[in-house]
Each structure stands twice: as structure tokens, then as C-alpha cells.
Design a protein around this motif. Structure first.
Motif, PDB file in Angstrom:
ATOM      1  N   PHE A 149       0.801  -1.207   0.000  1.00 33.28           N
ATOM      2  CA  PHE A 149       0.000   0.000   0.000  1.00 33.28           C
ATOM      3  C   PHE A 149       0.844   1.272   0.000  1.00 33.28           C
ATOM      4  N   GLY A 150       2.156   1.138  -0.081  1.00 40.85           N
ATOM      5  CA  GLY A 150       3.034   2.291  -0.052  1.00 40.85           C
ATOM      6  C   GLY A 150       3.600   2.531   1.337  1.00 40.85           C
ATOM      7  N   ASN A 151       4.602   3.391   1.430  1.00 38.18           N
ATOM      8  CA  ASN A 151       5.212   3.696   2.728  1.00 38.18           C
ATOM      9  C   ASN A 151       4.787   5.087   3.206  1.00 38.18           C
ATOM     10  N   TYR A 152       3.572   5.480   2.855  1.00 37.18           N
ATOM     11  CA  TYR A 152       3.060   6.790   3.215  1.00 37.18           C
ATOM     12  C   TYR A 152       3.040   6.965   4.734  1.00 37.18           C
ATOM     13  N   CYS A 153       3.621   8.037   5.205  1.00 40.43           N
ATOM     14  CA  CYS A 153       3.631   8.324   6.638  1.00 40.43           C
ATOM     15  C   CYS A 153       3.752   9.825   6.843  1.00 40.43           C
ATOM     16  N   ASN A 154       3.058  10.328   7.849  1.00 38.69           N
ATOM     17  CA  ASN A 154       3.048  11.756   8.132  1.00 38.69           C
ATOM     18  C   ASN A 154       4.115  12.171   9.135  1.00 38.69           C
ATOM     19  N   LEU A 155       4.879  11.216   9.659  1.00 39.90           N
ATOM     20  CA  LEU A 155       5.889  11.533  10.670  1.00 39.90           C
ATOM     21  C   LEU A 155       7.301  11.371  10.118  1.00 39.90           C
ATOM     22  N   GLN A 156       8.256  11.925  10.889  1.00 43.13           N
ATOM     23  CA  GLN A 156       9.675  11.859  10.537  1.00 43.13           C
ATOM     24  C   GLN A 156      10.467  11.368  11.753  1.00 43.13           C
ATOM     25  N   CYS A 157      10.114  10.198  12.258  1.00 43.93           N
ATOM     26  CA  CYS A 157      10.762   9.667  13.458  1.00 43.93           C
ATOM     27  C   CYS A 157      12.268   9.541  13.226  1.00 43.93           C
ATOM     28  N   TYR A 158      13.055  10.076  14.138  1.00 40.86           N
ATOM     29  CA  TYR A 158      14.481  10.284  13.876  1.00 40.86           C
ATOM     30  C   TYR A 158      15.283   9.002  13.758  1.00 40.86           C
ATOM     31  N   GLU A 159      14.771   7.879  14.334  1.00 44.96           N
ATOM     32  CA  GLU A 159      15.514   6.632  14.262  1.00 44.96           C
ATOM     33  C   GLU A 159      14.917   5.657  13.243  1.00 44.96           C
ATOM     34  N   CYS A 160      13.896   6.090  12.499  1.00 42.57           N
ATOM     35  CA  CYS A 160      13.181   5.216  11.577  1.00 42.57           C
ATOM     36  C   CYS A 160      14.016   4.915  10.331  1.00 42.57           C
ATOM     37  N   GLN A 161      13.797   3.726   9.768  1.00 40.29           N
ATOM     38  CA  GLN A 161      14.429   3.368   8.504  1.00 40.29           C
ATOM     39  C   GLN A 161      13.739   4.131   7.362  1.00 40.29           C
ATOM     40  N   THR A 162      14.531   4.602   6.414  1.00 41.04           N
ATOM     41  CA  THR A 162      13.973   5.463   5.368  1.00 41.04           C
ATOM     42  C   THR A 162      12.947   4.752   4.495  1.00 41.04           C
ATOM     43  N   ASP A 163      13.097   3.433   4.298  1.00 42.24           N
ATOM     44  CA  ASP A 163      12.141   2.764   3.421  1.00 42.24           C
ATOM     45  C   ASP A 163      10.803   2.510   4.108  1.00 42.24           C
ATOM     46  N   ASN A 164      10.712   2.794   5.401  1.00 42.24           N
ATOM     47  CA  ASN A 164       9.469   2.565   6.136  1.00 42.24           C
ATOM     48  C   ASN A 164       8.581   3.800   6.230  1.00 42.24           C
ATOM     49  N   SER A 165       9.019   4.934   5.719  1.00 40.70           N
ATOM     50  CA  SER A 165       8.250   6.155   5.919  1.00 40.70           C
ATOM     51  C   SER A 165       8.558   7.189   4.849  1.00 40.70           C
ATOM     52  N   SER A 166       7.513   7.649   4.166  1.00 38.83           N
ATOM     53  CA  SER A 166       7.701   8.708   3.178  1.00 38.83           C
ATOM     54  C   SER A 166       8.124  10.008   3.852  1.00 38.83           C
ATOM     55  N   GLY A 167       7.603  10.257   5.062  1.00 41.19           N
ATOM     56  CA  GLY A 167       8.026  11.439   5.798  1.00 41.19           C
ATOM     57  C   GLY A 167       9.492  11.384   6.153  1.00 41.19           C
TER      58      GLY A 167
END
Length: 430
Positions: A149-167
Motif C-alpha cells: 500500500f506504499g510507505n506513506y507516513c506523516n511523521l519523521q521519526c528520527y531513528e526510523c528506517q527510510t524505506d518505512n516512511s515517506s516522511g
């Protein structure tokens, strides 16, 4: 007199399509071997649009995912079957070394890993022959944690992997404009569209049809992210399961930041599916969570949390819990975060701690020793394995990179100040 449980444990597992029988002795032998994990027998997941795996910790990489392969077809296929057979044999094959090395590493460092949390289940085993192949059955046991369904996300969590979040991707791009080194340090992946419906509508139809066709074997559907509320096409799959009549037999699971997860959006699905569990991704309280999971607004998020928590409990249709990732900053106030969750009737237990493996400079172990000694007893009271991770040898170079990273993160945001938010660390940045 023999109890029903003892009779169940001693019986031979029912015969399936004339194939091999499993005895209790065979089951016990496999359950206790050094490589066995139940997840390849009960679960299929993938990252946002790529690479089917048995779990989120696995290094199993075939290049097959929702973008090119149907999920149940892959679960029954040769590669996943071979992974299960290796586990049955109890050998650390090269395939298992690639797939399971992270769990084995965690076990050697802390004495615990997610693999140990999922021992082989006798009821699950009945769905497989001795080569690890799926037998034809009406048994409902499969757990699918899929993202087409895509990696659409409204947050920019500082420790998150880049492929898990569009933000997160957008934040990493901005960091890369400041200094290209951050693209490597933060594991920049190819910034590609992972929304299968958008990229390949025909494959999206096949993906859905495969799930609907095999819905009689599905026990649980879990939606992670990105952020599920941003991944609109997953609701299309749920609507088709409701229409098929299978929804009432299937459990739903959500891992959500809860910023846009409202009862008005979810009531239809909570009421239609057998059970719905929500895991709130939260790493701190108030302004700390705003910094860690930027730009979360605490009050509005908690309003959503309480609204859904109360509806689930009042109607006995689900469970609400939290899932925490103790990072180099989040771990500082971990005990207070957990206390708040318990005080507010949000289910918590330490199996649902995540662990930061990348970026490495965000691992708690790299905190100054003085800080580790101070917070260590509080962390140990909550989870021994997280304490053991915290007390691993630190790396001064990673610590210096982390300090620079905090500064650069504030720079691209423009409205946060990590030194004010985490004053207990500010003096170490001088």
C-alpha cells in the motif's frame, strides 16, 4: 485420570491428505533445536512493497514481494518451504544464517531475541509435511503482515528506517542536501513508489484476489507502515473481505502512530472483523514524543488513543497496547513512559520493545557511561534484555555522530531544540 490437555499433547497430530504423521516426540525434538522459530510456519510479512520475509528481523531476501508475487503463492512456494525445512532439520544452514543472524546476534549479546518468543506451536505444525510444505486444510492459522500500500507516513521519526516512511525519506533528503554523508549514514534506499495499486493495477488485483481466495486460512491481518491511515488502498482489501463474508472470522492488527487513527475511520472495521488490536507506536511523553516522533501533537494523539481504547474495551471487540523503541534519546525517560501507559490502562509488556539496529549511532549503548549508570537500574526494572543492550560497550565515534545528527535534525525542522527537550544530555554537547 489423563487430562484433556495431556491427551492432546500425547496424541498423534491428525493425518492430512494421506501424508506423514507428526508424533509428539518429533514435535518436541524440533521445538527444542537451536534454530527453530514458529514464524516461518505461521506468518508472512514484507517491508513497504518489497521482499517477503517471515518477520521484520529477518535477513531473508529473495526480491519477491507484493510488486511481483502473490503472498500465499509465495508462502507455499519453494523458497519459503526450504526455509522451514532447514529449521526442521535443526541445522544452521547458509540460508538460515542469512535469515536469522540478527536474532542469533541478539541472543549472544543479551540472552534474548524475538525468535525465542515464538517457539514452534504444535497446532501450527499440523499444517505442514516433513518437507515444510503447506498441506490442504481449512484450518485458520496464517498471520499476514503485508504492505502493498506504499510507505506513506506523516511523521519523521528520527531513528526510523527510510524505506518505512515517506516522511522520513523527505527528512533524509533534506539532510543529504546539507551534507551527502547522511545519505550513507542513514541507509538511504532508492526513493521509489511502493504503492502497488498505483504502480501496477493488474498486480494489485492479483494480490487482493490471492488473499480473498485463501481467506479461509487467514487468522490475522496486521497493518504496519508507513502509517496505515495514510495507506488508503488497504481499506479496499478490508472492504472486499467484509463483502466475502470472511471478515467476521479474521482478526485485525494495527501498528499506528495514532495521529490520524480515529474511531470515526475505524468503527466500521472494528465492528465487522472478529477482533481488532491496536499497537500505538510511542517513544516518550509530551514534548519528548514530539521530538522523537516529529511532528506528533501529544494532546490530539492521546484523544484518539483514549477514544479507540474505550470503544474496544466497552464493546469487548479488541485490545489496545503500545509498542516502544528505546533509542539513544527515548531510553532516557523510558520508565516514566511505561508508567504513564500502565496508569492509563494501555496494555504493555516488554516483548513489544523494538530495538534500534540501524542507524547504529542511535543505539542506546553509545550514551556516555555516566548516563548509562544513572538510568540503568530504572531500565533494568522494566526489561532485562533492554538493560543488557544498553550496557553493551559504547563507541565514542558513534556518540559524536549522534550529537551532530541531533543538531542537523533540529536544523532541517526549524522548530525543535533537542538540548531543551533532553536537558540531561545537553552538557555532553558542549
Amino acid at each position: 485420570m489423563t487430562s484433556p490437555i495431556e491427551r492432546f499433547q500425547k496424541r498423534i497430530i491428525r493425518k492430512k491428505s494421506g501424508r506423514t504423521l507428526w508424533t509428539q516426540e518429533e514435535y518436541e525434538s524440533m521445538k527444542s533445536n537451536d534454530v527453530m522459530c514458529n514464524l516461518p510456519f505461521e506468518q508472512l510479512r514484507n517491508g513497504p512493497g518489497i521482499n517477503y520475509q517471515p518477520c521484520c528481523w529477518s535477513g531473508f531476501d529473495t526480491g519477491n514481494g507484493p510488486q511481483n508475487t502473490n503472498p500465499i503463492e509465495f508462502f507455499r512456494g519453494e523458497e519459503f518451504t526450504a526455509l522451514r525445512k532447514d529449521m526442521m532439520l535443526g541445522e544452521k544452514t547458509s540460508r538460515l544464517k542469512d535469515s536469522c543472524k540478527l536474532c542469533w546476534k541478539n541472543e549472544s549479546e543479551t540472552g534474548w531475541s524475538p525468535r525465542m518468543q515464538f517457539p514452534l506451536d504444535i497446532d501450527c505444525l499440523q499444517n505442514f509435511d516433513k518437507d515444510g510444505r503447506v498441506l490442504e486444510t481449512d484450518h485458520r492459522w496464517l498471520q499476514l503482515e503485508l504492505n502493498a500500500f506504499g510507505n506513506y507516513c506523516n511523521l519523521q521519526c528520527y531513528e526510523c528506517q527510510t524505506d518505512n516512511s515517506s516522511g522520513r525519506e523527505e527528512a533524509v533528503k533534506k539532510l543529504g542536501e546539507i551534507d551527502p554523508k547522511w545519505l550513507g549514514l542513514l541507509k538511504r534506499y532508492s526513493f521509489v513508489d511502493r504503492d502497488v495499486k498505483k504502480v501496477n493495477p493488474e498486480q494489485w488485483r492479483r494480490f487482493k484476489d490471492d488473499i480473498i481466495k485463501n481467506a479461509k486460512n487467514i487468522k490475522i491481518l496486521i497493518f504496519c507502515g508507513g502509517e496505515p491511515m495514510m495507506m488508503k488502498s488497504h481499506f479496499e482489501l478490508l472492504d472486499e473481505l467484509i463483502e466475502s463474508g470472511e471478515a467476521k472470522h479474521i482478526e485485525l492488527g494495527y501498528v499506528s502512530n495514532m495521529t490520524h487513527t480515529t474511531l470515526s475511520k475505524m468503527k466500521k472495521y472494528i465492528d465487522s472483523f472478529r477482533w481488532t488490536s491496536f499497537a500505538w507506536s510511542v517513544d516518550g511523553l509530551y514534548e519528548r514524543n514530539h521530538w522523537l516522533r516529529y511532528p506528533t501533537i501529544w494532546d490530539s494523539t492521546v484523544k484518539n488513543v483514549f477514544e479507540i481504547r474505550d470503544y474496544l474495551y466497552h464493546h469487548n471487540t479488541g485490545k489496545f497496547r503500545c509498542t516502544i523503541t528505546p533509542s539513544i534519546l527515548g531510553i532516557l525517560d523510558l520508565h516514566n513512559t511505561i508508567k504513564w501507559m500502565r496508569d492509563n490502562n494501555i496494555f504493555f509488556y516488554d516483548e513489544f520493545f523494538n530495538r534500534v539496529d540501524n542507524p547504529k549511532f542511535c543505539q542506546p549503548r553509545h550514551l556516555p557511561d555516566e548516563v548509562k549508570e544513572k538510568i540503568g537500574p530504572l531500565v533494568k526494572d522494566e526489561a532485562e534484555n533492554i538493560y543488557q543492550d544498553l550496557m553493551q560497550p559504547r563507541n565514542e565515534t558513534y556518540w559524536k555522530i549522534a550529537l551532530e545528527y541531533f543538531d542537523k535534525t533540529d536544523q532541517i525542522r526549524g522548530d525543535t531544540d533537542w538540548k531543551k527537550t533532553f536537558p540531561e544530555l545537553a552538557k555532553y554537547a558542549l
